[in-house]
Design an enzyme around this catalytic site. Structure first.
Site, PDB file in Angstrom:
ATOM      1  N   GLU A 135       0.827  -1.211   0.000  1.00  0.00           N
ATOM      2  CA  GLU A 135       0.000   0.000   0.000  1.00  0.00           C
ATOM      3  C   GLU A 135       0.860   1.260   0.000  1.00  0.00           C
ATOM      4  O   GLU A 135       1.751   1.414   0.834  1.00  0.00           O
ATOM      5  CB  GLU A 135      -0.937   0.017   1.211  1.00  0.00           C
ATOM      6  CG  GLU A 135      -1.931  -1.137   1.248  1.00  0.00           C
ATOM      7  CD  GLU A 135      -2.964  -1.093   0.120  1.00  0.00           C
ATOM      8  OE1 GLU A 135      -3.011  -0.083  -0.613  1.00  0.00           O
ATOM      9  OE2 GLU A 135      -3.715  -2.079  -0.027  1.00  0.00           O
ATOM     10  N   ARG A 140     -17.910  -0.072   5.095  1.00  0.00           N
ATOM     11  CA  ARG A 140     -18.869  -0.789   4.251  1.00  0.00           C
ATOM     12  C   ARG A 140     -19.694  -1.767   5.093  1.00  0.00           C
ATOM     13  O   ARG A 140     -20.834  -2.077   4.784  1.00  0.00           O
ATOM     14  CB  ARG A 140     -18.057  -1.538   3.187  1.00  0.00           C
ATOM     15  CG  ARG A 140     -18.781  -2.361   2.176  1.00  0.00           C
ATOM     16  CD  ARG A 140     -17.761  -3.003   1.213  1.00  0.00           C
ATOM     17  NE  ARG A 140     -16.736  -3.790   1.907  1.00  0.00           N
ATOM     18  CZ  ARG A 140     -16.902  -5.065   2.282  1.00  0.00           C
ATOM     19  NH1 ARG A 140     -18.005  -5.712   2.030  1.00  0.00           N
ATOM     20  NH2 ARG A 140     -15.926  -5.710   2.913  1.00  0.00           N
ATOM     21  N   CYS A 179      -8.247  -1.154   8.274  1.00  0.00           N
ATOM     22  CA  CYS A 179      -6.851  -1.240   7.815  1.00  0.00           C
ATOM     23  C   CYS A 179      -6.306   0.137   7.439  1.00  0.00           C
ATOM     24  O   CYS A 179      -5.216   0.521   7.867  1.00  0.00           O
ATOM     25  CB  CYS A 179      -6.727  -2.189   6.633  1.00  0.00           C
ATOM     26  SG  CYS A 179      -6.902  -3.917   7.104  1.00  0.00           S
ATOM     27  N   HIS A 233      -1.628  -5.305   2.259  1.00  0.00           N
ATOM     28  CA  HIS A 233      -2.831  -6.142   2.230  1.00  0.00           C
ATOM     29  C   HIS A 233      -2.490  -7.501   1.616  1.00  0.00           C
ATOM     30  O   HIS A 233      -1.693  -7.583   0.675  1.00  0.00           O
ATOM     31  CB  HIS A 233      -3.941  -5.482   1.401  1.00  0.00           C
ATOM     32  CG  HIS A 233      -4.892  -4.662   2.209  1.00  0.00           C
ATOM     33  ND1 HIS A 233      -5.058  -3.316   2.035  1.00  0.00           N
ATOM     34  CD2 HIS A 233      -5.753  -5.019   3.215  1.00  0.00           C
ATOM     35  CE1 HIS A 233      -5.972  -2.867   2.892  1.00  0.00           C
ATOM     36  NE2 HIS A 233      -6.409  -3.875   3.621  1.00  0.00           N
TER      37      HIS A 233
END
Ligand code: PCA
Length: 207
Positions: free
Chosen positions: A79, A89, A144, A167
């Site tokens: 990342e 979400r 995260c 990730h």
């Protein structure tokens, strides 16, 4: 020393490969003579950054790599960017679902990883039997990204450590790829500890 973290399962799952990969990477690093620990973070907005800050206080690491699961990804995702934005979400493990909130009010909009992402990508891509690896320009908007942002906000104020977030794809418990990804993460940590600089090649994306 090297601090690795993984996350507990979330979203109703009973396994999170990020924790197994963090444990494996720490073991591999220790076997090679490095000082490394693996710790577990709670997948909850109200707890995870405080847990990370306690671990930074406790261990005083030179390199920090937080790991998390991104079930839709096929590659190890190095990342690049942490954003100061939360848009959950699904509820976290404490039932919280913050929407359109800052990670830290008044903090910058974004931070970049200080891990040697392109050096790592170059190294991993050159390995025989190498794992699929990519540079990602979004760590999402869930816990995260929140932890990644909290890490980079702190490291911006207390320079001395390199840090960032990786990730991992979904893997079943016992999948042999867990060990391969652990080796890949261990080599990212080793490059960071060795002060690797970034080679110049494009990992840019089509818009
Ligand atoms: N993945 C989630 C949170 C915990 C994890 O392992 C995320 O990508 O935000």
């Amino acid at each position: 020393m090297i601090l690795l973290t993984g996350f507990e399962p979330f979203g109703g799952a009973t396994f999170n490969p990020s924790a197994a990969i963090a444990d494996g990477a720490a073991r591999i690093l220790r076997e090679s003579g490095a000082d490394a620990v693996s710790e577990l973070l709670t997948c909850a907005f109200a707890q995870a950054p405080a847990e990370l800050n306690s671990l930074l206080d406790l261990h005083g690491p030179d390199v920090v790599i937080n790991l998390g699961l991104a079930a839709g990804r096929k590659s190890l995702s190095l990342e690049k960017v942490a954003i100061n934005h939360v848009d959950a979400r699904i509820p976290d493990n404490a039932g919280a679902q913050p929407i359109d909130e800052p990670v830290l009010a008044g903090a910058p909009n974004a931070y970049f990883s200080t891990l040697p992402l392109k050096a790592a990508m170059h190294h991993l891509t050159g390995q025989p039997g190498g794992v699929p690896v990519e540079i990602s320009y979004s760590a999402g908007t869930f816990v995260c990204n929140q932890v990644f942002f909290a890490l980079m906000h702190r490291l911006a104020r207390e320079p001395g450590a390199r840090g960032g977030f990786i990730h991992v794809p979904w893997l079943e418990p016992g999948d042999a790829l867990i060990e391969s990804l652990a080796e890949a993460v261990a080599s990212v940590a080793t490059l960071a500890l060795a002060g690797a600089t970034e080679p110049v090649f494009s990992a840019g994306l089509e818009s």
